[in-house]
Design a protein around this motif. Structure first.
Motif, PDB file in Angstrom:
ATOM      1  N   CYS A  12     -65.175 -30.560  63.016  1.00 12.87           N
ATOM      2  CA  CYS A  12     -65.985 -31.285  62.027  1.00 12.87           C
ATOM      3  C   CYS A  12     -67.012 -32.205  62.692  1.00 12.87           C
ATOM      4  CB  CYS A  12     -65.096 -32.088  61.086  1.00 12.87           C
ATOM      5  SG  CYS A  12     -64.256 -33.491  61.863  1.00 12.87           S
ATOM      6  N   CYS A  14     -66.565 -35.428  63.584  1.00 11.56           N
ATOM      7  CA  CYS A  14     -66.398 -36.862  63.306  1.00 11.56           C
ATOM      8  C   CYS A  14     -66.237 -37.660  64.592  1.00 11.56           C
ATOM      9  CB  CYS A  14     -65.198 -37.103  62.400  1.00 11.56           C
ATOM     10  SG  CYS A  14     -65.447 -36.598  60.704  1.00 11.56           S
ATOM     11  N   SER A  47     -60.964 -41.885  64.037  1.00 10.40           N
ATOM     12  CA  SER A  47     -61.903 -41.220  63.141  1.00 10.40           C
ATOM     13  C   SER A  47     -61.495 -39.805  62.758  1.00 10.40           C
ATOM     14  CB  SER A  47     -63.300 -41.177  63.773  1.00 10.40           C
ATOM     15  OG  SER A  47     -63.325 -40.234  64.823  1.00 10.40           O
ATOM     16  N   CYS A  48     -60.573 -39.209  63.469  1.00  9.07           N
ATOM     17  CA  CYS A  48     -60.209 -37.806  63.227  1.00  9.07           C
ATOM     18  C   CYS A  48     -59.432 -37.675  61.919  1.00  9.07           C
ATOM     19  CB  CYS A  48     -59.388 -37.258  64.388  1.00  9.07           C
ATOM     20  SG  CYS A  48     -58.978 -35.506  64.162  1.00  9.07           S
ATOM     21  N   PRO A  49     -59.990 -36.957  60.937  1.00 10.09           N
ATOM     22  CA  PRO A  49     -59.327 -36.853  59.640  1.00 10.09           C
ATOM     23  C   PRO A  49     -58.078 -35.978  59.647  1.00 10.09           C
ATOM     24  CG  PRO A  49     -61.311 -35.519  59.644  1.00 10.09           C
ATOM     25  CD  PRO A  49     -61.290 -36.281  60.950  1.00 10.09           C
ATOM     26  N   ILE A  50     -57.918 -35.130  60.664  1.00  9.11           N
ATOM     27  CA  ILE A  50     -56.738 -34.254  60.700  1.00  9.11           C
ATOM     28  C   ILE A  50     -55.828 -34.549  61.893  1.00  9.11           C
ATOM     29  CG2 ILE A  50     -57.742 -32.427  59.310  1.00  9.11           C
ATOM     30  CD1 ILE A  50     -58.407 -30.920  61.868  1.00  9.11           C
ATOM     31  N   GLU A  51     -56.068 -35.665  62.563  1.00  8.76           N
ATOM     32  CA  GLU A  51     -55.198 -36.185  63.622  1.00  8.76           C
ATOM     33  C   GLU A  51     -54.939 -35.197  64.758  1.00  8.76           C
ATOM     34  OE1 GLU A  51     -51.736 -37.680  61.586  1.00  8.76           O
ATOM     35  OE2 GLU A  51     -52.899 -39.264  60.627  1.00  8.76           O
TER      36      GLU A  51
END
Length: 63
Positions: A12, A14, A47-51
């Protein structure tokens, strides 16, 4: 030490946008940390939305 788990990353971008040292590169379907630039600030981790970005204070890569 910061590590990206590329097999789980959805690319993504991010993390690329928040890195103050420009230490993360995203090229096509590949993402990686440029170790000499990374200051371990961990902004990319937060910041990582999916860890898929991990941080280990002991300097050992997490799997």
């Amino acid at each position: 030490m910061i590590e990206i788990l590329p097999d789980r990353c959805d690319f993504c971008g991010c993390c690329v946008g928040v890195c103050p040292e420009d230490a993360i590169e995203l090229k096509e379907a590949e993402i990686f940390i440029i170790d000499p630039r990374c200051t371990n600030c961990a902004k990319c981790v937060w910041s990582c939305p999916i860890e898929v970005i991990k941080f280990n204070k002991e300097g050992v890569a997490l799997k």
